[in-house]
Design an enzyme around this catalytic site. Structure first.
Site, PDB file in Angstrom:
ATOM      1  N   ASP A 130       0.857  -1.191   0.000  1.00 44.86           N
ATOM      2  CA  ASP A 130       0.000   0.000   0.000  1.00 44.86           C
ATOM      3  C   ASP A 130       0.893   1.241   0.000  1.00 44.86           C
ATOM      4  O   ASP A 130       2.054   1.179   0.408  1.00 44.86           O
ATOM      5  CB  ASP A 130      -0.852   0.048   1.275  1.00 44.86           C
ATOM      6  CG  ASP A 130      -2.071  -0.872   1.192  1.00 44.86           C
ATOM      7  OD1 ASP A 130      -2.360  -1.412   0.122  1.00 44.86           O
ATOM      8  OD2 ASP A 130      -2.729  -1.028   2.238  1.00 44.86           O
ATOM      9  N   ARG A 181      -1.552  -0.499  -8.467  1.00 45.63           N
ATOM     10  CA  ARG A 181      -2.922  -0.086  -8.116  1.00 45.63           C
ATOM     11  C   ARG A 181      -2.943   1.433  -8.180  1.00 45.63           C
ATOM     12  O   ARG A 181      -2.094   2.089  -7.571  1.00 45.63           O
ATOM     13  CB  ARG A 181      -3.281  -0.531  -6.697  1.00 45.63           C
ATOM     14  CG  ARG A 181      -4.626   0.075  -6.238  1.00 45.63           C
ATOM     15  CD  ARG A 181      -4.827  -0.009  -4.720  1.00 45.63           C
ATOM     16  NE  ARG A 181      -4.797  -1.360  -4.242  1.00 45.63           N
ATOM     17  CZ  ARG A 181      -4.370  -1.689  -3.016  1.00 45.63           C
ATOM     18  NH1 ARG A 181      -3.929  -0.773  -2.176  1.00 45.63           N
ATOM     19  NH2 ARG A 181      -4.369  -2.944  -2.640  1.00 45.63           N
TER      20      ARG A 181
HETATM   21  P1  FDA Z   1     -13.956  10.077  -4.221  1.00 43.38           P
HETATM   22  O1  FDA Z   1     -13.338  10.251  -2.872  1.00 43.38           O
HETATM   23  O2  FDA Z   1     -13.956  11.225  -5.158  1.00 43.38           O
HETATM   24  O3  FDA Z   1     -15.415   9.539  -4.013  1.00 43.38           O
HETATM   25  C1  FDA Z   1     -16.298   9.324  -5.098  1.00 43.38           C
HETATM   26  C2  FDA Z   1     -17.585   8.738  -4.575  1.00 43.38           C
HETATM   27  O4  FDA Z   1     -17.337   7.449  -4.048  1.00 43.38           O
HETATM   28  C3  FDA Z   1     -18.211   9.507  -3.413  1.00 43.38           C
HETATM   29  O5  FDA Z   1     -19.010  10.557  -3.874  1.00 43.38           O
HETATM   30  C4  FDA Z   1     -19.002   8.412  -2.739  1.00 43.38           C
HETATM   31  O6  FDA Z   1     -20.198   8.157  -3.436  1.00 43.38           O
HETATM   32  C5  FDA Z   1     -18.106   7.224  -2.894  1.00 43.38           C
HETATM   33  N1  FDA Z   1     -17.194   7.041  -1.747  1.00 43.38           N
HETATM   34  C6  FDA Z   1     -15.862   7.269  -1.710  1.00 43.38           C
HETATM   35  N2  FDA Z   1     -15.359   6.967  -0.501  1.00 43.38           N
HETATM   36  C7  FDA Z   1     -16.401   6.557   0.241  1.00 43.38           C
HETATM   37  C8  FDA Z   1     -16.548   6.119   1.582  1.00 43.38           C
HETATM   38  N3  FDA Z   1     -15.505   6.043   2.393  1.00 43.38           N
HETATM   39  N4  FDA Z   1     -17.793   5.780   2.013  1.00 43.38           N
HETATM   40  C9  FDA Z   1     -18.859   5.836   1.196  1.00 43.38           C
HETATM   41  N5  FDA Z   1     -18.784   6.257  -0.083  1.00 43.38           N
HETATM   42  C10 FDA Z   1     -17.580   6.602  -0.554  1.00 43.38           C
HETATM   43  N6  FDA Z   1      -5.288   5.334  -0.605  1.00 43.38           N
HETATM   44  C11 FDA Z   1      -3.970   5.501  -0.334  1.00 43.38           C
HETATM   45  O7  FDA Z   1      -3.552   6.635  -0.086  1.00 43.38           O
HETATM   46  N7  FDA Z   1      -3.121   4.427  -0.348  1.00 43.38           N
HETATM   47  C12 FDA Z   1      -3.544   3.179  -0.661  1.00 43.38           C
HETATM   48  O8  FDA Z   1      -2.735   2.248  -0.682  1.00 43.38           O
HETATM   49  C13 FDA Z   1      -4.928   2.991  -0.951  1.00 43.38           C
HETATM   50  N8  FDA Z   1      -5.427   1.757  -1.259  1.00 43.38           N
HETATM   51  C14 FDA Z   1      -6.718   1.655  -1.707  1.00 43.38           C
HETATM   52  C15 FDA Z   1      -7.193   0.414  -2.160  1.00 43.38           C
HETATM   53  C16 FDA Z   1      -8.458   0.329  -2.708  1.00 43.38           C
HETATM   54  C17 FDA Z   1      -8.947  -0.995  -3.224  1.00 43.38           C
HETATM   55  C18 FDA Z   1      -9.296   1.489  -2.789  1.00 43.38           C
HETATM   56  C19 FDA Z   1     -10.650   1.428  -3.398  1.00 43.38           C
HETATM   57  C20 FDA Z   1      -8.839   2.683  -2.285  1.00 43.38           C
HETATM   58  C21 FDA Z   1      -7.571   2.770  -1.725  1.00 43.38           C
HETATM   59  N9  FDA Z   1      -7.115   3.969  -1.206  1.00 43.38           N
HETATM   60  C22 FDA Z   1      -5.781   4.106  -0.904  1.00 43.38           C
HETATM   61  C23 FDA Z   1      -8.073   5.081  -0.913  1.00 43.38           C
HETATM   62  C24 FDA Z   1      -8.153   6.059  -2.056  1.00 43.38           C
HETATM   63  O9  FDA Z   1      -6.966   6.777  -2.168  1.00 43.38           O
HETATM   64  C25 FDA Z   1      -9.305   7.061  -1.844  1.00 43.38           C
HETATM   65  O10 FDA Z   1      -9.092   7.770  -0.659  1.00 43.38           O
HETATM   66  C26 FDA Z   1     -10.678   6.418  -1.776  1.00 43.38           C
HETATM   67  O11 FDA Z   1     -10.791   5.352  -2.661  1.00 43.38           O
HETATM   68  C27 FDA Z   1     -11.769   7.468  -2.111  1.00 43.38           C
HETATM   69  O12 FDA Z   1     -11.582   7.940  -3.410  1.00 43.38           O
HETATM   70  P2  FDA Z   1     -12.543   7.557  -4.648  1.00 43.38           P
HETATM   71  O13 FDA Z   1     -11.671   7.242  -5.808  1.00 43.38           O
HETATM   72  O14 FDA Z   1     -13.444   6.474  -4.247  1.00 43.38           O
HETATM   73  O15 FDA Z   1     -13.276   8.888  -5.032  1.00 43.38           O
END
Ligand code: FDA
Length: 322
Positions: A130, A181
Site C-alpha cells: 500500500d 494499483r
Molecule cells: P472520491 O473520494 O472522489 O469519491 C467518489 C464517490 O465514491 C463519493 O461521492 C461516494 O459516493 C463514494 N465514496 C468514496 N469513498 C467513500 C466512503 N468512504 N464511504 C462511502 N462512499 C464513498 N489510498 C492511499 O492513499 N493508499 C492506498 O494504498 C490505498 N489503497 C486503496 C485500495 C483500494 C482498493 C481502494 C478502493 C482505495 C484505496 N485507497 C488508498 C483510498 C483512495 O486513495 C481514496 O481515498 C478512496 O478510494 C476514495 O476515493 P474515490 O476514488 O473512491 O473517489
C-alpha cells in the site's frame, strides 16, 4: 474543512483512545472492517469469492516503531498467507510497510518482508505494498524496485493520483512491467506535493488510468467514483482493451451497489478487506472521504444509546452510500 478535521483526527492518539474505548465503536466500524480476527477476514473473503469477487486482505496497522510489534504483524500476515493457500481462496494480500518496520530502517524491514514474499511465492500469491503519506513515497518505491530487481514478481505497488509526481511514476512502473494499483490518495498532503483541487486529482487519475491500461501490467483501478469508473470502461472499450487486462478495486462496505453491478457486467473486481484491532485510522480516513458517513455513525450511536427508543426499535438507520 470537515474532511481536514477528520484526517487530522485519524492521526490523533487521543482520538484513537476515545473511539476504540467507546462501546458502540466496534459495531459501527464493522461496516468498513471485516472484523478483528484472521477468521473474520477469511469468512468475509469466502463470501466475496462466492459473489464472484476477488479479494485483497489487509491486516490493519501502521506507524509501528517497535521491532517486536513489526514482527508480530509479520507473523499475522504470514498466517493470512498460509490460510489463503490452504483454503484456496481467490485472494492476495496488501501490506503497509510502516506496519512492518519501515520507520526502524530498511534492513529491518527487509528481515520482516522477505519471509512474507517467500511464503507468498511458494503459494503463487501476490503481495501489494500500500502507499502511505507522501513522506514515504520515495522510500516505498525504492524498496519496491529493489525487490523487483532481485527478481521478485509477486509484488506490486500503489500510486496516488493526487501527487504531482505520479504520472512519471506510472511511466516508470510501466517500463518495469510492474503491477500498479491506482487510487486518488487518502492522506492530508500539502500543496507542494499534491493537487489541492479534486478536478485536478480526477484529471490526473484519468491520465494515469489511460497510461496503465495501455502500457501497464494488469493494473488495479481503485475507485468508487462513478465518473472514474465510466472513464475506465469507455477507454477500455474504445481502445479494445480486454476486460482480462485490468481489474477494478473497491473497499469493503463502500458502494456495494456498484460492486455488484461491475461483477454482473463481467469486469474483474477485487475487494480490499481490512481486518484487525487497529481499525481507527483506516476508519477515520473512510469518514474523511465521505463526511456524510458521519450521519451513519451518529445514527448508530443514537440507536445503541438509551435514547434509541426515540427512533423506534425497528429503525434501520441511515447508512452510507450502498
Ligand atoms: P472520491 O473520494 O472522489 O469519491 C467518489 C464517490 O465514491 C463519493 O461521492 C461516494 O459516493 C463514494 N465514496 C468514496 N469513498 C467513500 C466512503 N468512504 N464511504 C462511502 N462512499 C464513498 N489510498 C492511499 O492513499 N493508499 C492506498 O494504498 C490505498 N489503497 C486503496 C485500495 C483500494 C482498493 C481502494 C478502493 C482505495 C484505496 N485507497 C488508498 C483510498 C483512495 O486513495 C481514496 O481515498 C478512496 O478510494 C476514495 O476515493 P474515490 O476514488 O473512491 O473517489
Amino acid at each position: 474543512m470537515l474532511k481536514d478535521v477528520l484526517l487530522a483526527l485519524s492521526e490523533s492518539s487521543l482520538g484513537r483512545r476515545i473511539a476504540t474505548d467507546a462501546p458502540f465503536a466496534r459495531s459501527v466500524a464493522r461496516r468498513f472492517v471485516a472484523g478483528e480476527t484472521v477468521e473474520d477476514a477469511l469468512a468475509a473473503a469466502r463470501a466475496l469469492n462466492e459473489g464472484g469477487m476477488h479479494v485483497s486482505l489487509d491486516y490493519l496497522g501502521e506507524s509501528v516503531n517497535s521491532a517486536e510489534k513489526a514482527h508480530a504483524a509479520g507473523a499475522t500476515i504470514g498466517a493470512v498467507v498460509s490460510a489463503i493457500g490452504r483454503e484456496e481462496l481467490d485472494a492476495n494480500v496488501s501490506v503497509k510497510l510502516t506496519q512492518l518496520g519501515q520507520d526502524i530502517d530498511d534492513t529491518f524491514l527487509l528481515e520482516v518482508v522477505n519471509p512474507l514474499l517467500d511464503a507468498a511465492a511458494e503459494r503463487d500469491l501476490f503481495i501489494r505494498f500500500d502507499m502511505e503519506s507522501a513522506e514515504y513515497t520515495q522510500q516505498t518505491l525504492d524498496f519496491f524496485v529493489e525487490r523487483w530487481n532481485e527478481g521478485r514478481r509477486n509484488v506490486g505497488v500503489v500510486l496516488q493520483s493526487y501527487l504531482y509526481r505520479t504520472e512519471e511514476d506510472v511511466a516508470k512502473a510501466n517500463r518495469l512491467g510492474a503491477r500498479v494499483r491506482l487510487c486518488k490518495g487518502a492522506y492530508k498532503e500539502p500543496e507542494e506535493v499534491a493537487y489541492p483541487d479534486k478536478t485536478d486529482v480526477d484529471a490526473n487519475f484519468v491520465r494515469c488510468m489511460e497510461a496503465l491500461l495501455t502500457d501497464g501490467n494488469y493494473p488495479g483501478i481503485a475507485t468508487h467514483d462513478e465518473a472514474m469508473i465510466q472513464a475506465t470502461k469507455r477507454f477500455a472499450r474504445d481502445h479494445r482493451i480486454d476486460r482480462d487486462r485490468f481489474e477494478f478495486q473497491m473497499l469493503y462496505g463502500v458502494r456495494r451497489d456498484i460492486q455488484r453491478q461491475l461483477v454482473d457486467e463481467g469486469y474483474h473486481l477485487r475487494i480490499y478487506v481490512p481486518f484487525g484491532e487497529a481499525w481507527y485510522p483506516y476508519f477515520m480516513r473512510r469518514m474523511a472521504e465521505r463526511p456524510a458517513n458521519l450521519l451513519f455513525v451518529v445514527d448508530s450511536i443514537v440507536r445503541e444509546s438509551p435514547l434509541g427508543f426515540l427512533r423506534g426499535n425497528g429503525s434501520r438507520g441511515r447508512k452510507p452510500t450502498a
